[in-house]
Design an enzyme around this catalytic site. Sequence first.
Site, mmCIF file in Angstrom:
data_model
loop_
_atom_site.group_PDB
_atom_site.id
_atom_site.type_symbol
_atom_site.label_atom_id
_atom_site.label_comp_id
_atom_site.label_asym_id
_atom_site.label_seq_id
_atom_site.Cartn_x
_atom_site.Cartn_y
_atom_site.Cartn_z
ATOM 1 C CB CYS A 8 -0.979 -0.036 1.174
ATOM 2 S SG CYS A 8 -0.200 -0.019 2.800
ATOM 3 C CG ASN A 11 4.415 -1.830 5.232
ATOM 4 O OD1 ASN A 11 5.550 -2.139 5.565
ATOM 5 N ND2 ASN A 11 3.449 -2.723 5.215
ATOM 6 C CB CYS A 13 -3.798 1.357 7.078
ATOM 7 S SG CYS A 13 -3.578 2.776 8.169
ATOM 8 N NE ARG A 14 -4.502 1.607 1.738
ATOM 9 C CZ ARG A 14 -4.300 2.427 0.721
ATOM 10 N NH1 ARG A 14 -5.178 2.457 -0.266
ATOM 11 N NH2 ARG A 14 -3.247 3.204 0.684
ATOM 12 C CB SER A 15 0.321 -3.504 2.706
ATOM 13 O OG SER A 15 1.134 -2.627 3.444
ATOM 14 C CG ASP A 124 -5.380 5.948 2.563
ATOM 15 O OD1 ASP A 124 -5.377 5.514 3.737
ATOM 16 O OD2 ASP A 124 -4.524 6.734 2.120
HETATM 17 P P1 4NP Z 1 -1.820 2.703 4.164
HETATM 18 O O1 4NP Z 1 -2.474 4.031 4.798
HETATM 19 O O2 4NP Z 1 -1.241 3.131 2.827
HETATM 20 O O3 4NP Z 1 -2.978 1.811 4.022
HETATM 21 O O4 4NP Z 1 -0.775 2.242 5.147
HETATM 22 C C1 4NP Z 1 -1.807 5.268 4.897
HETATM 23 C C2 4NP Z 1 -0.923 5.469 5.918
HETATM 24 C C3 4NP Z 1 -0.308 6.697 6.047
HETATM 25 C C4 4NP Z 1 -0.582 7.708 5.147
HETATM 26 C C5 4NP Z 1 -1.465 7.489 4.112
HETATM 27 C C6 4NP Z 1 -2.080 6.252 3.988
HETATM 28 N N1 4NP Z 1 0.036 8.970 5.293
HETATM 29 O O5 4NP Z 1 -0.270 9.873 4.500
HETATM 30 O O6 4NP Z 1 0.855 9.162 6.208
#
Ligand code: 4NP
Length: 153
Positions: A8, A11, A13-15, A124
């Site tokens: 993602c 790294n 939340c989703r992944s 997201d």
């Molecule tokens: P992920 O979520 O890509 O699912 O881990 C996010 C985590 C952090 C951010 C964006 C999405 N950020 O902008 O810091």
Amino acid sequence: MTRILFVCLGNICRSPAGENTMRDLLQKEGITDVSLDSAGTAGYHIGKGPDPRMTETLEQRGIRVTGQARQFSKQDFADFDLIVAMDEDNRREILRLARNEVECSRVRPFMSFCEEFSNKEVPDPYYGGQEGFELVADIMADGCTGILREIRK
Ligand code: 4NP
């Protein structure tokens, strides 16, 4: 050994949700010849554990959550057979780093493994509320079941 990498943006939340949901499923099925990891296309959160909101949501469902954020690198094309991208930006960024057709062919959208959900991308959840994390957990259960179906073939 089949090696699967979930990717993602951050790294956190989703992944990690994909990796830990898949690990739970493999354990329940007694499958031991699949290895899993996750990574982010961005480097903002390197070294951090999964977001506590994501961890809490999965643990409520009985899924143990571990991990430490790292950034996706070109080496991952050699280290993994299947690279699963959570959204289209992530998929494009991974493909931009690919050096040949074989590397491109390892990259698949997570949503392509889902049966119940028809979204094009895994939304997201980072800037939203609890319902976003619940939705991610539901989508992970659907897609990881699909990945299991595929690796059994
Ligand atoms: P992920 O979520 O890509 O699912 O881990 C996010 C985590 C952090 C951010 C964006 C999405 N950020 O902008 O810091």
